[in-house]
Scaffold this motif. Structure first.
Motif, PDB file in Angstrom:
ATOM      1  N   UNK A  79       0.401  -1.502  -0.252  1.00  0.00           N
ATOM      2  CA  UNK A  79      -0.004   0.197   0.254  1.00  0.00           C
ATOM      3  C   UNK A  79       0.909   1.241   0.011  1.00  0.00           C
ATOM      4  N   UNK A  80       2.490   1.434   1.220  1.00  0.00           N
ATOM      5  CA  UNK A  80       2.824   2.702   0.589  1.00  0.00           C
ATOM      6  C   UNK A  80       3.514   2.958  -0.330  1.00  0.00           C
ATOM      7  N   UNK A  81       3.910   1.803  -1.537  1.00  0.00           N
ATOM      8  CA  UNK A  81       4.034   2.021  -2.249  1.00  0.00           C
ATOM      9  C   UNK A  81       3.319   2.236  -3.638  1.00  0.00           C
ATOM     10  N   UNK A  82       1.735   1.966  -2.949  1.00  0.00           N
ATOM     11  CA  UNK A  82       1.348   2.324  -4.488  1.00  0.00           C
ATOM     12  C   UNK A  82       0.446   3.268  -4.564  1.00  0.00           C
ATOM     13  N   UNK A  83       0.677   3.904  -3.147  1.00  0.00           N
ATOM     14  CA  UNK A  83       0.356   5.576  -2.711  1.00  0.00           C
ATOM     15  C   UNK A  83       1.156   6.703  -3.023  1.00  0.00           C
ATOM     16  N   UNK A  84       2.762   5.961  -2.715  1.00  0.00           N
ATOM     17  CA  UNK A  84       3.878   7.546  -2.609  1.00  0.00           C
ATOM     18  C   UNK A  84       3.720   8.284  -4.085  1.00  0.00           C
ATOM     19  N   UNK A  85       3.138   8.214  -5.068  1.00  0.00           N
ATOM     20  CA  UNK A  85       2.828   9.518  -5.935  1.00  0.00           C
ATOM     21  C   UNK A  85       1.667   9.709  -6.182  1.00  0.00           C
ATOM     22  N   UNK A  86       0.623   9.829  -5.411  1.00  0.00           N
ATOM     23  CA  UNK A  86      -0.666  10.335  -5.753  1.00  0.00           C
ATOM     24  C   UNK A  86      -0.985  11.541  -4.697  1.00  0.00           C
ATOM     25  N   UNK A  87      -2.279  11.867  -4.355  1.00  0.00           N
ATOM     26  CA  UNK A  87      -2.168  12.334  -2.988  1.00  0.00           C
ATOM     27  C   UNK A  87      -3.037  11.638  -2.531  1.00  0.00           C
ATOM     28  N   UNK A 124      -7.275   3.684  12.762  1.00  0.00           N
ATOM     29  CA  UNK A 124      -6.641   5.643  13.217  1.00  0.00           C
ATOM     30  C   UNK A 124      -5.370   5.458  13.028  1.00  0.00           C
ATOM     31  N   UNK A 125      -4.602   4.518  13.223  1.00  0.00           N
ATOM     32  CA  UNK A 125      -3.096   4.375  13.903  1.00  0.00           C
ATOM     33  C   UNK A 125      -2.560   3.501  12.513  1.00  0.00           C
ATOM     34  N   UNK A 126      -3.484   3.026  11.829  1.00  0.00           N
ATOM     35  CA  UNK A 126      -3.158   2.269  10.712  1.00  0.00           C
ATOM     36  C   UNK A 126      -2.997   3.539   9.333  1.00  0.00           C
ATOM     37  N   UNK A 127      -3.901   4.437   9.878  1.00  0.00           N
ATOM     38  CA  UNK A 127      -4.280   5.315   8.635  1.00  0.00           C
ATOM     39  C   UNK A 127      -3.134   6.361   9.057  1.00  0.00           C
ATOM     40  N   UNK A 128      -2.592   6.615   9.917  1.00  0.00           N
ATOM     41  CA  UNK A 128      -1.598   7.087  10.091  1.00  0.00           C
ATOM     42  C   UNK A 128      -0.264   6.632   9.430  1.00  0.00           C
ATOM     43  N   UNK A 129       0.096   5.027  10.107  1.00  0.00           N
ATOM     44  CA  UNK A 129       0.939   4.821   9.140  1.00  0.00           C
ATOM     45  C   UNK A 129       1.031   5.192   7.983  1.00  0.00           C
ATOM     46  N   UNK A 130      -0.127   4.800   7.214  1.00  0.00           N
ATOM     47  CA  UNK A 130      -0.174   4.415   5.382  1.00  0.00           C
ATOM     48  C   UNK A 130       0.143   6.190   4.950  1.00  0.00           C
ATOM     49  N   UNK A 131      -0.360   7.015   5.839  1.00  0.00           N
ATOM     50  CA  UNK A 131      -0.489   8.346   5.661  1.00  0.00           C
ATOM     51  C   UNK A 131      -1.915   9.025   4.562  1.00  0.00           C
ATOM     52  N   UNK A 132      -2.587   7.964   5.611  1.00  0.00           N
ATOM     53  CA  UNK A 132      -4.155   7.674   4.559  1.00  0.00           C
ATOM     54  C   UNK A 132      -5.067   8.345   5.517  1.00  0.00           C
ATOM     55  N   UNK A 133      -6.297   8.717   4.878  1.00  0.00           N
ATOM     56  CA  UNK A 133      -7.216   9.489   5.613  1.00  0.00           C
ATOM     57  C   UNK A 133      -8.077   8.089   6.488  1.00  0.00           C
ATOM     58  N   UNK A 134      -8.272   8.329   7.910  1.00  0.00           N
ATOM     59  CA  UNK A 134      -8.422   6.891   8.623  1.00  0.00           C
ATOM     60  C   UNK A 134     -10.379   6.870   8.142  1.00  0.00           C
ATOM     61  N   UNK A 135     -10.644   7.567   7.028  1.00  0.00           N
ATOM     62  CA  UNK A 135     -12.187   7.607   6.277  1.00  0.00           C
ATOM     63  C   UNK A 135     -12.264   5.901   5.050  1.00  0.00           C
ATOM     64  N   UNK A 136     -10.975   5.637   4.943  1.00  0.00           N
ATOM     65  CA  UNK A 136     -10.351   4.502   3.830  1.00  0.00           C
ATOM     66  C   UNK A 136     -11.587   3.532   4.273  1.00  0.00           C
ATOM     67  N   UNK A 137     -12.363   3.051   3.257  1.00  0.00           N
ATOM     68  CA  UNK A 137     -13.348   2.131   3.161  1.00  0.00           C
ATOM     69  C   UNK A 137     -12.532   1.023   3.355  1.00  0.00           C
ATOM     70  N   UNK A 138     -13.489   0.152   4.141  1.00  0.00           N
ATOM     71  CA  UNK A 138     -12.593  -1.506   3.922  1.00  0.00           C
ATOM     72  C   UNK A 138     -13.486  -2.167   3.497  1.00  0.00           C
ATOM     73  N   UNK A 139     -13.420  -3.059   1.907  1.00  0.00           N
ATOM     74  CA  UNK A 139     -14.370  -3.144   1.392  1.00  0.00           C
ATOM     75  C   UNK A 139     -13.658  -4.801   1.682  1.00  0.00           C
ATOM     76  N   UNK A 140     -15.094  -6.072   2.460  1.00  0.00           N
ATOM     77  CA  UNK A 140     -14.355  -7.288   2.480  1.00  0.00           C
ATOM     78  C   UNK A 140     -14.084  -8.033   0.955  1.00  0.00           C
TER      79      UNK A 140
END
Length: 317
Positions: free
Chosen positions: A57-65, A217-233
Motif C-alpha cells: 500500500x505504501x508503494x502504491x500511494x507514494x506518488x499520489x494525493x 486510526x493508527x493504520x491510517x497514520x502509518x500509511x498516510x491515508x485518511x482514516x475514512x478509507x473504506x474497507x470492502x471485504x
C-alpha cells in the motif's frame, strides 16, 4: 479523482493494484515464504501477509494525493485456517489450502458424519483443503491451541481485520470452509456442532461488495491515508476471478486460469454433489459456482434440481 486499492493475499506473495475510476495506475508485489515443517504440511505466518500488505500500500500511494484514496478491498487464497486468542494474537501458523495433514478428519466427515449430511448443510463434501477438516485436526492434535481459540478466520479476512478491526468475511470465502450453508448464506449450526465451535468464533458474513468498516486510526497514520478509507471485504480468489473474467451470467463456464485453479461453471441455483467431483461456491453476484475438482475433460455430470447436464451439453452453453 478517487483512487481504489485492491490487494490479493496469495500463497507466494501479496499483489496490489491502484486504480482510478477508469485505469490501472500502479501495481506492486511483496513475496513471503511458505513453510513445510512436516511431510504434507503447508503453513504461513499471517504477520507476513499484513507486513506485505502495508508495504505494498505504501508503494502504491507514494506518488499520489493520499487523501484521494477511497477504499481498499481484497481477494485471497481460500480455505486457510487462521486462529486468534482472546487478545487477538495468532495462536499458531496458518494452515494453508494445500495442506494435507487432515486426511483422517476428512475421512471422518465424509464417512461418519456422512456426505449426505455435509451436502444438505453446506452443498459440499469434505476435502482436506477445506477449512473444517483443519479445525477438527486442531481440536484432535493441538487441544491446548483449540481451547485458546477465540476467532477463526480466513487469510484475506485476517488482513482486513488488522486494517479495520472488523471481524468479517464474505459469502464466497465462507463457502470454502465446509461450515457455511451456501443455500441460505449463513453459518451452518449443524456443522458448527460437529466441529465443536460456535458462531461467536466466526466472523459476520457480508456480500463481497459491502463496506465492513474503515481504516484504524493508527493504520491510517502509518500509511498516510485518511482514516475514512473504506474497507470492502472482497472475495476468495476463485470467486473474484469469475467477476474479473465477466463469468457472472446465468450459466457460464470459466476455464482454469492457472494450474491449481479448477474449472468453474456458474448456475443460478445450488447443485447436488456427484461422487465428489464438484463443489458448490457462492459468488459476489448471489449465484453459485460449480467447481470441477479435476480436469475439465473428466467432468461426467452436473446435476441441478431439474436437469442433468453433460460435458457435451456444457460445450454448447
Amino acid at each position: 479523482m478517487d483512487y481504489f486499492i485492491g490487494l490479493d493475499i496469495g500463497t507466494s506473495s501479496v499483489k496490489g493494484m491502484l486504480l482510478s475510476e477508469n485505469a490501472i495506475v500502479k501495481t506492486a508485489e511483496r513475496e513471503y515464504p511458505v513453510y513445510y515443517p512436516k511431510d504434507g504440511w503447508s503453513e504461513q505466518n499471517p504477520q507476513d501477509w499484513y507486513d506485505g500488505s502495508i508495504s505494498v500500500i505504501k508503494e502504491l500511494v507514494s506518488d499520489i494525493d493520499k487523501n484521494s484514496v477511497a477504499s481498499v478491498s481484497f481477494s485471497g487464497q481460500m480455505h486457510g485456517l487462521v486462529v486468534l486468542d482472546e487478545n487477538d494474537n495468532v495462536i499458531r501458523p496458518a494452515i494453508l489450502w494445500n495442506d494435507s495433514r487432515s486426511s483422517r478428519e476428512t475421512e471422518y466427515l465424509n464417512n461418519v458424519i456422512g456426505k449426505e449430511t455435509l451436502q444438505q448443510n453446506t452443498g459440499n463434501i469434505a476435502f482436506s483443503g477445506f477449512t473444517a477438516p483443519k479445525v477438527l485436526w486442531l481440536k484432535n492434535n493441538e487441544p491446548e491451541n483449540f481451547q485458546k481459540t477465540e476467532k477463526i478466520m480466513l487469510p484475506k479476512d485476517y488482513v482486513a481485520y488488522r486494517l479495520s478491526g472488523v471481524f468479517a468475511t464474505d459469502c464466497s470465502d465462507a463457502a470454502g470452509t465446509l461450515y457455511f450453508d451456501t443455500k441460505n448464506r449463513c453459518w451452518s449450526e449443524t456443522m458448527l456442532s460437529v466441529l465443536g465451535i460456535s458462531e461467536k468464533n466466526l466472523p459476520k458474513v457480508y456480500e463481497s461488495y459491502q463496506t465492513v468498516g474503515t481504516l484504524k486510526t493508527f493504520v491510517a497514520d502509518e500509511l498516510g491515508l485518511n482514516e475514512n478509507v473504506k474497507i470492502v471485504i472482497g472475495a476468495g480468489d476463485n470467486a473474484a476471478s469469475a467477476v474479473g473474467t465477466d463469468t457472472i451470467k446465468s450459466v457460464c463456464v470459466l476455464p482454469p486460469l492457472k494450474s491449481n485453479v479448477p474449472l468453474s461453471i456458474l448456475v443460478c441455483v445450488p447443485v447436488c454433489v456427484i461422487v465428489g467431483l464438484i463443489a458448490v461456491r457462492s459468488v459476489p453476484t448471489g449465484r453459485f459456482r460449480v467447481i470441477v475438482l479435476f480436469s475439465s475433460s473428466i467432468l461426467p455430470y452436473l446435476v441441478t434440481p431439474s436437469a442433468v447436464v453433460t460435458e457435451k451439453e456444457l460445450a454448447t452453453v
